[in-house]
Design a protein around this motif. Structure first.
Motif, PDB file in Angstrom:
ATOM      1  N   VAL A   1      -7.031   0.682  10.812  1.00 49.31           N
ATOM      2  CA  VAL A   1      -6.294   1.439   9.795  1.00 49.31           C
ATOM      3  C   VAL A   1      -6.417   2.941  10.046  1.00 49.31           C
ATOM      4  O   VAL A   1      -5.443   3.689   9.921  1.00 49.31           O
ATOM      5  CB  VAL A   1      -6.798   1.068   8.388  1.00 49.31           C
ATOM      6  CG1 VAL A   1      -6.314   2.064   7.339  1.00 49.31           C
ATOM      7  CG2 VAL A   1      -6.337  -0.347   8.020  1.00 49.31           C
ATOM      8  N   LYS A   2      -7.614   3.384  10.415  1.00 48.01           N
ATOM      9  CA  LYS A   2      -7.815   4.810  10.698  1.00 48.01           C
ATOM     10  C   LYS A   2      -7.069   5.238  11.964  1.00 48.01           C
ATOM     11  O   LYS A   2      -6.643   6.388  12.086  1.00 48.01           O
ATOM     12  CB  LYS A   2      -9.303   5.109  10.837  1.00 48.01           C
ATOM     13  CG  LYS A   2     -10.043   5.147   9.510  1.00 48.01           C
ATOM     14  CD  LYS A   2     -11.489   5.563   9.697  1.00 48.01           C
ATOM     15  CE  LYS A   2     -12.182   5.702   8.349  1.00 48.01           C
ATOM     16  NZ  LYS A   2     -13.610   6.108   8.490  1.00 48.01           N
TER      17      LYS A   2
ATOM     18  N   SER B   1       0.844  -1.193   0.000  1.00 46.00           N
ATOM     19  CA  SER B   1       0.000   0.000   0.000  1.00 46.00           C
ATOM     20  C   SER B   1       0.876   1.240   0.000  1.00 46.00           C
ATOM     21  O   SER B   1       2.105   1.156   0.150  1.00 46.00           O
ATOM     22  CB  SER B   1      -0.906   0.016   1.234  1.00 46.00           C
ATOM     23  OG  SER B   1      -0.158   0.326   2.391  1.00 46.00           O
TER      24      SER B   1
ATOM     25  N   THR C   1       0.840  -2.905   7.007  1.00 43.57           N
ATOM     26  CA  THR C   1      -0.324  -3.761   7.251  1.00 43.57           C
ATOM     27  C   THR C   1       0.066  -5.205   6.922  1.00 43.57           C
ATOM     28  O   THR C   1       0.606  -5.484   5.853  1.00 43.57           O
ATOM     29  CB  THR C   1      -1.533  -3.335   6.403  1.00 43.57           C
ATOM     30  OG1 THR C   1      -1.145  -3.242   5.019  1.00 43.57           O
ATOM     31  CG2 THR C   1      -2.066  -1.983   6.857  1.00 43.57           C
TER      32      THR C   1
ATOM     33  N   ASN D   1     -11.003  -1.467   9.224  1.00 48.34           N
ATOM     34  CA  ASN D   1     -11.038  -0.046   8.877  1.00 48.34           C
ATOM     35  C   ASN D   1     -10.766   0.829  10.102  1.00 48.34           C
ATOM     36  O   ASN D   1     -10.049   1.837  10.029  1.00 48.34           O
ATOM     37  CB  ASN D   1     -12.397   0.301   8.275  1.00 48.34           C
ATOM     38  CG  ASN D   1     -12.427   1.702   7.684  1.00 48.34           C
ATOM     39  OD1 ASN D   1     -11.560   2.078   6.895  1.00 48.34           O
ATOM     40  ND2 ASN D   1     -13.425   2.484   8.063  1.00 48.34           N
TER      41      ASN D   1
ATOM     42  N   LEU E   1       0.370   3.599   2.195  1.00 49.47           N
ATOM     43  CA  LEU E   1       0.195   4.148   3.535  1.00 49.47           C
ATOM     44  C   LEU E   1       1.553   4.326   4.206  1.00 49.47           C
ATOM     45  O   LEU E   1       2.544   3.692   3.817  1.00 49.47           O
ATOM     46  CB  LEU E   1      -0.683   3.212   4.363  1.00 49.47           C
ATOM     47  CG  LEU E   1      -2.096   2.941   3.801  1.00 49.47           C
ATOM     48  CD1 LEU E   1      -2.782   1.860   4.593  1.00 49.47           C
ATOM     49  CD2 LEU E   1      -2.921   4.224   3.827  1.00 49.47           C
TER      50      LEU E   1
ATOM     51  N   VAL F   1      -0.217  -2.577  11.609  1.00 48.99           N
ATOM     52  CA  VAL F   1      -1.556  -3.151  11.784  1.00 48.99           C
ATOM     53  C   VAL F   1      -1.497  -4.595  11.293  1.00 48.99           C
ATOM     54  O   VAL F   1      -1.126  -4.856  10.148  1.00 48.99           O
ATOM     55  CB  VAL F   1      -2.620  -2.376  10.988  1.00 48.99           C
ATOM     56  CG1 VAL F   1      -3.980  -3.068  11.086  1.00 48.99           C
ATOM     57  CG2 VAL F   1      -2.739  -0.941  11.492  1.00 48.99           C
TER      58      VAL F   1
END
Length: 203
Positions: free
Chosen positions: A169-170, A58, A64, A166, A60, A178
């Motif tokens: 992740v937030k 990702s 993850t 979700n 990000l 995560v």
């Protein structure tokens, strides 16, 4: 027997437990007559299997990971491995549940194992079958609170698994990790007697 002192290999998969797995595989292969050179080559080039400590690509600014750990010991091994690569000041956030209509005694043990290593736990569904997700999560939470951890700070209940992922992740910030545990490669989620499509990587 395989002696790790004279059997040299460099794994591309993380975790001390994978070193033991590799040595066990090497011993089994030698017993079957596979040559040392072939064993070494295979271990050095092994990239892991789907859903076992697999990093999701990702853009990000945090990592993850998807893993299949679903017992107290496997959760401890997975989180210990991730803890070793956790940047200073970053958080390890674990999303997991426990299967319904299966061993209930392991649930608080799973919670305790996770709470020892994860900074935050997000409890959620994992094939609840005929049991209520809420009840399963309460049983897991008993092991977390045993260590003095508090709901709303150290752990959260988000019963829908997609929403739980979700949520995690937030919550994650730069450098955090995560990890979702328990479902991994499985392509369905069991509620009652029905199996519903599920994809942990798409969630």
């Amino acid at each position: 027997d395989v002696n790790p002192n004279n059997f040299k290999f460099k794994l591309k998969v993380a975790g001390n437990y994978n070193v033991y797995n590799a040595l066990a595989a090497a011993a089994a292969a030698q017993a079957l007559g596979v040559g040392k050179r072939q064993i070494t080559y295979s271990l050095n080039h092994f990239l892991g299997i789907r859903g076992r400590m697999e990093e999701v690509e990702s853009k990000l600014n945090f990592r993850t990971i998807v893993d299949f750990a679903h017992t107290p010991n496997s959760i401890e091994q997975a989180l210990t491995a991730l803890k070793q690569s956790q940047p200073k000041g970053a958080k390890l956030i674990a999303v997991f549940g426990a299967a319904g209509n299966r061993d209930k005694t392991k649930r608080p043990k799973m919670g305790e194992a996770a709470a020892k290593y994860a900074d935050v736990c997000v409890l959620t569904a994992e094939d609840p079958r005929s049991e209520k997700v809420e009840k399963i999560c309460t049983q897991i939470a008993a092991g977390i609170t045993k260590l003095g951890k508090k709901e709303g700070v150290d752990f959260f209940n988000v019963y829908d698994r997609a929403k739980a992922i979700n949520f995690a992740v937030k919550m994650a910030k730069k450098g955090d990790i995560v990890v979702t545990l328990g479902k991994s490669h499985e392509k369905s989620m069991a509620y009652g007697k029905k199996e519903y499509p599920w994809d942990e990587f798409a969630a």
